[in-house]
Design a protein around this motif. Sequence first.
Motif, PDB file in Angstrom:
ATOM      1  N   PHE A  10      16.950  -6.459  21.469  1.00 15.28           N
ATOM      2  CA  PHE A  10      16.679  -5.316  20.601  1.00 15.28           C
ATOM      3  C   PHE A  10      17.491  -5.468  19.317  1.00 15.28           C
ATOM      4  CE2 PHE A  10      14.380  -2.929  23.715  1.00 15.28           C
ATOM      5  CZ  PHE A  10      14.992  -3.205  24.929  1.00 15.28           C
ATOM      6  N   SER A  12      18.171  -3.001  15.748  1.00 16.73           N
ATOM      7  CA  SER A  12      17.884  -1.841  14.923  1.00 16.73           C
ATOM      8  C   SER A  12      18.735  -1.944  13.666  1.00 16.73           C
ATOM      9  CB  SER A  12      18.218  -0.550  15.679  1.00 16.73           C
ATOM     10  OG  SER A  12      17.856   0.578  14.903  1.00 16.73           O
ATOM     11  N   GLU A  38       2.277  -5.167  17.431  1.00 14.51           N
ATOM     12  CA  GLU A  38       2.491  -3.745  17.167  1.00 14.51           C
ATOM     13  C   GLU A  38       2.005  -2.957  18.386  1.00 14.51           C
ATOM     14  OE1 GLU A  38       1.662  -2.256  13.329  1.00 14.51           O
ATOM     15  OE2 GLU A  38       1.693  -4.231  12.397  1.00 14.51           O
ATOM     16  N   PRO A  81      10.623  -1.430   6.578  1.00 15.17           N
ATOM     17  CA  PRO A  81      10.084  -0.697   7.736  1.00 15.17           C
ATOM     18  C   PRO A  81       8.790  -1.302   8.268  1.00 15.17           C
ATOM     19  CG  PRO A  81      10.925   0.852   6.123  1.00 15.17           C
ATOM     20  CD  PRO A  81      11.013  -0.507   5.481  1.00 15.17           C
ATOM     21  N   THR A  84       8.841  -3.676  11.318  1.00  9.76           N
ATOM     22  CA  THR A  84       9.061  -3.149  12.671  1.00  9.76           C
ATOM     23  C   THR A  84       7.982  -3.644  13.614  1.00  9.76           C
ATOM     24  OG1 THR A  84      10.234  -1.182  11.913  1.00  9.76           O
ATOM     25  CG2 THR A  84       9.112  -1.024  14.046  1.00  9.76           C
ATOM     26  N   LYS A 104      12.581  -6.773  20.083  1.00  7.99           N
ATOM     27  CA  LYS A 104      12.032  -5.537  19.517  1.00  7.99           C
ATOM     28  C   LYS A 104      12.851  -5.150  18.289  1.00  7.99           C
ATOM     29  CE  LYS A 104      10.053  -1.211  21.081  1.00  7.99           C
ATOM     30  NZ  LYS A 104       9.800  -0.343  22.253  1.00  7.99           N
ATOM     31  N   ASN A 106      13.479  -2.763  14.961  1.00  7.70           N
ATOM     32  CA  ASN A 106      13.234  -1.465  14.334  1.00  7.70           C
ATOM     33  C   ASN A 106      13.973  -1.455  12.992  1.00  7.70           C
ATOM     34  OD1 ASN A 106      12.501   1.246  13.918  1.00  7.70           O
ATOM     35  ND2 ASN A 106      14.416   1.962  14.807  1.00  7.70           N
ATOM     36  N   LYS A 108      14.908   0.786   9.903  1.00 10.70           N
ATOM     37  CA  LYS A 108      14.964   2.193   9.485  1.00 10.70           C
ATOM     38  C   LYS A 108      14.986   2.321   7.967  1.00 10.70           C
ATOM     39  CE  LYS A 108      18.538   2.357  12.163  1.00 10.70           C
ATOM     40  NZ  LYS A 108      19.754   2.765  12.910  1.00 10.70           N
TER      41      LYS A 108
END
Lengths: 109, 113
Positions: A10, A12, A38, A81, A84, A104, A106, A108
């Motif tokens: 992961f 982020s 997606e 973004p 993502t 994964k 992400n 922001k």
Amino acid sequence: TQLLEQSPQFLSIQEGENLTVYCNSSSVFSSLQWYRQEPGEGPVLLVTVVTGGEVKKLKRLTFQFGDARKDSSLHITAAQPGDTGLYLCAGPRFNKFYFGSGTKLNVKP
Amino acid sequence: NAGVTQTPKFRILKIGQSMTLQCTQDMNHNYMYWYRQDPGMGLKLIYYSVGAGITDKGEVPNGYNVSRSTTEDFPLRLELAAPSQTSVYFCASSYSSLNEKLFFGSGTQLSVL
């Protein structure tokens, strides 16, 4: 055990940051591919790397195939973004296509 | 351009029921694959086929069966559904297994309750 191991699992980050995703194996591959998936859709091919040491660029994405053809990396510069998604590496061995465990991402705003 | 078509998109099964997931491609691809994807994870190969009449096991074949009577179709059969088979199933095709791109269907979300 996974034939292709991806790290991190992961990620982020804030918009504008850089990141690198790794795909490693103890086996030699004739080529490696990177896909982006997606939610609710099938994976879509981003790039195929074939030659050991090869570097390919796709806008802000840079893909590298290891010299020994056992690993690959995906570097994203100034993430947005829209980047993502789930990033998957994949490679063929003996008529089968194996996928990594996925990263994964992400991003922001 | 249809590409790879999977049906159904969603299905709920009771434990012990059977069903067939359909997959059709119109690109005259030799190779076809069935994968399952658990939430947030990568894809695991269930079965694959290198041409009509030829199928072989992938990484996680137990509980599934396939057939490939034509180049276009590659159905996946679940005989006795179990909760462990709850997953999203993707069918894919490619011209060969070397450096070719995999084309994916849109997936079937299966829940076994």
